[in-house]
Write an enzyme that holds these catalytic residues in place. Structure first.
Site, PDB file in Angstrom:
ATOM      1  N   LYS A   1       0.856  -1.186   0.000  1.00  0.00           N
ATOM      2  CA  LYS A   1       0.000   0.000   0.000  1.00  0.00           C
ATOM      3  C   LYS A   1       0.895   1.240   0.000  1.00  0.00           C
ATOM      4  O   LYS A   1       1.453   1.624   1.014  1.00  0.00           O
ATOM      5  CB  LYS A   1      -0.918   0.031   1.221  1.00  0.00           C
ATOM      6  CG  LYS A   1      -2.106   0.949   0.962  1.00  0.00           C
ATOM      7  CD  LYS A   1      -2.494   1.883   2.081  1.00  0.00           C
ATOM      8  CE  LYS A   1      -1.576   2.922   2.549  1.00  0.00           C
ATOM      9  NZ  LYS A   1      -1.468   4.137   1.720  1.00  0.00           N
TER      10      LYS A   1
ATOM     11  N   GLY B   1      -4.274   1.454   4.878  1.00  0.00           N
ATOM     12  CA  GLY B   1      -3.060   1.012   5.574  1.00  0.00           C
ATOM     13  C   GLY B   1      -3.419   0.428   6.925  1.00  0.00           C
ATOM     14  O   GLY B   1      -2.948  -0.652   7.312  1.00  0.00           O
TER      15      GLY B   1
ATOM     16  N   GLU C   1      10.351   1.444   9.989  1.00  0.00           N
ATOM     17  CA  GLU C   1      11.402   2.395   9.597  1.00  0.00           C
ATOM     18  C   GLU C   1      10.787   3.782   9.726  1.00  0.00           C
ATOM     19  O   GLU C   1       9.907   4.137   8.934  1.00  0.00           O
ATOM     20  CB  GLU C   1      11.819   2.167   8.141  1.00  0.00           C
ATOM     21  CG  GLU C   1      12.517   0.850   7.874  1.00  0.00           C
ATOM     22  CD  GLU C   1      13.929   0.812   8.406  1.00  0.00           C
ATOM     23  OE1 GLU C   1      14.420   1.846   8.910  1.00  0.00           O
ATOM     24  OE2 GLU C   1      14.541  -0.255   8.343  1.00  0.00           O
TER      25      GLU C   1
ATOM     26  N   CYS D   1      14.513  10.564   5.460  1.00  0.00           N
ATOM     27  CA  CYS D   1      14.492  10.270   6.900  1.00  0.00           C
ATOM     28  C   CYS D   1      15.885  10.328   7.500  1.00  0.00           C
ATOM     29  O   CYS D   1      16.053  10.688   8.656  1.00  0.00           O
ATOM     30  CB  CYS D   1      13.897   8.888   7.095  1.00  0.00           C
ATOM     31  SG  CYS D   1      14.690   7.661   6.056  1.00  0.00           S
TER      32      CYS D   1
ATOM     33  N   GLU E   1      11.242  16.360  13.576  1.00  0.00           N
ATOM     34  CA  GLU E   1      11.552  16.178  12.160  1.00  0.00           C
ATOM     35  C   GLU E   1      10.756  17.198  11.338  1.00  0.00           C
ATOM     36  O   GLU E   1       9.528  17.214  11.383  1.00  0.00           O
ATOM     37  CB  GLU E   1      11.157  14.757  11.771  1.00  0.00           C
ATOM     38  CG  GLU E   1      11.587  14.391  10.378  1.00  0.00           C
ATOM     39  CD  GLU E   1      11.213  12.952  10.038  1.00  0.00           C
ATOM     40  OE1 GLU E   1      10.057  12.569  10.250  1.00  0.00           O
ATOM     41  OE2 GLU E   1      12.089  12.239   9.536  1.00  0.00           O
TER      42      GLU E   1
HETATM   43  P1  NAD Z   1       3.133   8.800   6.995  1.00  0.00           P
HETATM   44  O1  NAD Z   1       3.476   8.132   8.274  1.00  0.00           O
HETATM   45  O2  NAD Z   1       2.157   9.903   6.999  1.00  0.00           O
HETATM   46  O3  NAD Z   1       2.561   7.728   5.939  1.00  0.00           O
HETATM   47  C1  NAD Z   1       3.281   6.574   5.559  1.00  0.00           C
HETATM   48  C2  NAD Z   1       2.314   5.537   5.024  1.00  0.00           C
HETATM   49  O4  NAD Z   1       1.457   5.107   6.075  1.00  0.00           O
HETATM   50  C3  NAD Z   1       1.401   6.014   3.905  1.00  0.00           C
HETATM   51  O5  NAD Z   1       1.270   4.984   2.961  1.00  0.00           O
HETATM   52  C4  NAD Z   1       0.069   6.245   4.635  1.00  0.00           C
HETATM   53  O6  NAD Z   1      -1.060   6.136   3.797  1.00  0.00           O
HETATM   54  C5  NAD Z   1       0.080   5.133   5.658  1.00  0.00           C
HETATM   55  N1  NAD Z   1      -0.734   5.362   6.857  1.00  0.00           N
HETATM   56  C6  NAD Z   1      -1.176   6.516   7.375  1.00  0.00           C
HETATM   57  N2  NAD Z   1      -1.865   6.299   8.515  1.00  0.00           N
HETATM   58  C7  NAD Z   1      -1.835   4.967   8.727  1.00  0.00           C
HETATM   59  C8  NAD Z   1      -2.330   4.116   9.773  1.00  0.00           C
HETATM   60  N3  NAD Z   1      -2.988   4.601  10.819  1.00  0.00           N
HETATM   61  N4  NAD Z   1      -2.095   2.800   9.682  1.00  0.00           N
HETATM   62  C9  NAD Z   1      -1.390   2.287   8.651  1.00  0.00           C
HETATM   63  N5  NAD Z   1      -0.897   3.033   7.638  1.00  0.00           N
HETATM   64  C10 NAD Z   1      -1.113   4.359   7.680  1.00  0.00           C
HETATM   65  O7  NAD Z   1       4.529   9.254   6.385  1.00  0.00           O
HETATM   66  P2  NAD Z   1       4.790  10.118   5.055  1.00  0.00           P
HETATM   67  O8  NAD Z   1       4.435  11.533   5.343  1.00  0.00           O
HETATM   68  O9  NAD Z   1       4.192   9.431   3.879  1.00  0.00           O
HETATM   69  O10 NAD Z   1       6.390   9.983   4.934  1.00  0.00           O
HETATM   70  C11 NAD Z   1       7.289  10.785   5.616  1.00  0.00           C
HETATM   71  C12 NAD Z   1       7.796  10.104   6.876  1.00  0.00           C
HETATM   72  O11 NAD Z   1       8.397   8.849   6.553  1.00  0.00           O
HETATM   73  C13 NAD Z   1       8.879  10.876   7.581  1.00  0.00           C
HETATM   74  O12 NAD Z   1       8.636  10.867   8.977  1.00  0.00           O
HETATM   75  C14 NAD Z   1      10.149  10.102   7.277  1.00  0.00           C
HETATM   76  O13 NAD Z   1      11.186  10.258   8.216  1.00  0.00           O
HETATM   77  C15 NAD Z   1       9.648   8.720   7.226  1.00  0.00           C
HETATM   78  N6  NAD Z   1      10.557   7.864   6.460  1.00  0.00           N
HETATM   79  C16 NAD Z   1      11.324   6.943   7.121  1.00  0.00           C
HETATM   80  C17 NAD Z   1      12.217   6.166   6.409  1.00  0.00           C
HETATM   81  C18 NAD Z   1      13.086   5.137   7.101  1.00  0.00           C
HETATM   82  O14 NAD Z   1      13.541   4.238   6.425  1.00  0.00           O
HETATM   83  N7  NAD Z   1      13.330   5.240   8.397  1.00  0.00           N
HETATM   84  C19 NAD Z   1      12.326   6.323   5.035  1.00  0.00           C
HETATM   85  C20 NAD Z   1      11.541   7.276   4.400  1.00  0.00           C
HETATM   86  C21 NAD Z   1      10.651   8.036   5.118  1.00  0.00           C
END
Ligand code: NAD
Length: 476
Positions: free
Chosen positions: A171, A209, A247, A281, A380
């Site tokens: 997803k 998700g 992650e 990230c 962040e």
């Molecule tokens: P987000 O947490 O808003 O969303 C990530 C994913 O989770 C999306 O697909 C979203 O639809 C889904 N989602 C949202 N609510 C959910 C829930 N309650 N249950 C399950 N799934 C749900 O993050 P974003 O804004 O898309 O991405 C940015 C963030 O990702 C930043 O905090 C960044 O640091 C982090 N990130 C971490 C890594 C790593 O490897 N550590 C890599 C890239 C990005």
């Protein structure tokens, strides 16, 4: 889904070019019923086919996927620049070519891995037994991914999950559905990966998700995203005691030691900090510099940031493109206001670049005058915004770097490499770069300490996240 390209029962939703706000087109908007069917297909493919046990077939399929994606590299490059706002230069690395190439590493691993270990005979409690330890797939993996490096993250989950013999429901984030949909299309049309083994469910609704995290047919949730969502994922997965692999976010430190070449280190910190508009990230967003050279460091870093600027992601020379959405831009602007309220000042940037009326833009920004406990220094921001802080020597630098709820990455620059390495070892983070070293690679485990995550992606450690361990003893 289940080997076929199907429309979403929820209709379609728009995907937007963040550099121009132009609507690129639409993606299938899956409903909760679609997600239910995708999970059922993944479950069936795991339980009723030989996918999990046919190692050679899986290695072949992973190579087909790599070749299929490589054949479409030009189209995918344009798509990634337009849908993600990724600067073109990055698509030759972590935004596209590197993760596609890395699939070969996982294909090789399937063939080289020690799937079974013979522990030999023993007589526990006087009962002669021959013991073996077998590694096997966990089952159905729910992969939930963000928008910032979509190919890297989608493929860093698909590669090892499939190599290990799992089936997957992917997803992707609502901001970047096409990047994932194309992978689904290549799988359906150009590989022998059986129906149901990979299901790509695009949706405008985050709730799909959450559905994956609750469903009892899903055995493991592999999540990349923000720490706040990661917490929800873990809580929700607890209901069915799924394995979770997280992650999450970061606020990594770039430590400049007092024997470093200050100009080289600060120039590099500027470049690294605003690559892809700071939407990574593991990006080092807190620059820690020797107190006695603080002002000089500010001047060098601000000069470098102003020179790099923000530019059209289509341009080969652009390092910092747009941010992904209006929502994300507002969030970043909120942090800029907070920084000023907390006594911070902008050595450069601090707003939107002039002349860019369309698209979601933030100027490369350097904030001075804050302490490590202010919100802009702790949280962040996920934009091209760096905070510079003074330190009083190696111990103090380590203390400030580690004074963070996160522990994802870090960097150390110093003239004496042994000393810099010593500082690197004291950072409580999953990866560290010393003097510009690059830790990224299929064979290098990546992940977070503390609230930056649980588990490791990539490398053998990342592959083993997707495996169960079974011990078998035969009476002899
Ligand atoms: P987000 O947490 O808003 O969303 C990530 C994913 O989770 C999306 O697909 C979203 O639809 C889904 N989602 C949202 N609510 C959910 C829930 N309650 N249950 C399950 N799934 C749900 O993050 P974003 O804004 O898309 O991405 C940015 C963030 O990702 C930043 O905090 C960044 O640091 C982090 N990130 C971490 C890594 C790593 O490897 N550590 C890599 C890239 C990005």
């Amino acid at each position: 889904m289940d080997g076929r390209l199907v429309p979403g029962a929820g209709g379609a939703f728009e995907t937007i070019n963040p550099a121009t706000e132009e609507v690129l087109g639409t993606a299938a908007d899956a409903s909760a019923d679609d997600m239910d069917r995708a999970i059922a297909a993944a479950r069936r493919a795991f339980d009723e086919t030989g996918w999990a046990t046919d190692h050679a077939f899986r290695a072949r399929c992973l190579r087909q996927l790599r070749e299929g994606l490589r054949r479409r590299a030009d189209e995918l490059r344009e798509l990634t620049i337009q849908e993600v706002g990724a600067p073109r230069f990055l698509t030759f690395g972590a935004q596209l070519d590197a993760p596609v190439d890395d699939l070969a590493w996982f294909a090789d691993l399937v063939e080289d891995y020690a799937w079974e270990r013979d522990l030999g005979r023993a007589e526990p409690m006087g009962m002669p037994s021959h013991r073996r330890v077998v590694r096997e797939a966990v089952g159905v993996v729910g992969a939930i991914t963000p928008w910032n490096f979509p190919h890297q993250i989608n493929l860093a989950k698909l590669g090892p999950a499939l190599a290990a013999g799992n089936t997957v429901v992917l997803k992707p984030a609502p901001d970047t559905p096409w990047c994932a949909a194309v992978v689904g299309e290549v799988i359906a049309e150009e590989t022998d990966i059986p129906p149901g083994v990979v299901n790509v469910v695009t949706s405008s609704d985050h709730a799909l998700g959450a559905q994956l995290t609750r469903d009892p047919r899903v055995d493991l949730v592999s999540f990349t995203g923000s720490t706040a969502t990661g917490r929800n994922v873990m809580a929700s997965a607890a209901g069915t005691l799924k394995r979770v692999f997280l992650e999450l976010g970061g606020k990594s430190a770039f430590v400049v030691l007092d024997d470093a070449d200050l100009r080289a280190a600060c120039s590099y910190a500027a470049f690294a900090g605003i690559t892809h508009a700071g939407q990574g990230c593991a990006i080092t967003t807190r620059i820690l510099v020797p107190r006695e050279r603080h002002d000089e460091a500010v001047e060098i870093t601000a000069g470098a940031l102003a020179k790099l600027g923000a530019g059209d992601p289509q341009d080969d020379r652009t390092i910092c493109g747009p941010v992904i959405s209006a929502r994300q831009r507002e969030r970043i602007e909120g942090y800029l206001e907070l920084a000023v309220e907390d006594g911070g000042a902008f050595a450069c940037g601090g707003g939107r670049p002039e002349g860019r009326d369309r698209g979601f833009w933030i100027e490369p920004t350097l904030i001075t005058g804050l302490t490590n406990d202010s919100r802009a220094a702790r949280e962040e921001i996920f934009g091209p915004v760096l905070v510079i802080l003074p330190h009083d020597g190696d111990d103090d630098a380590v203390r400030i770097a580690n004074d963070s709820p996160y522990g994802l990455s870090g960097a150390v620059h110093g003239g004496d490499v042994a000393r810099a390495r010593g500082v690197a070892r004291r950072l409580r983070t999953g990866t560290v770069s010393v003097n510009g070293g690059v830790w990224y690679g299929a064979d290098v485990p990546f992940g977070g300490y503390k609230q930056s995550g649980i588990g490791r992606e990539m490398g053998v450690a990342g592959f083993e996240e997707y495996l169960e361990t079974k011990s078998i003893a035969e009476g002899v």
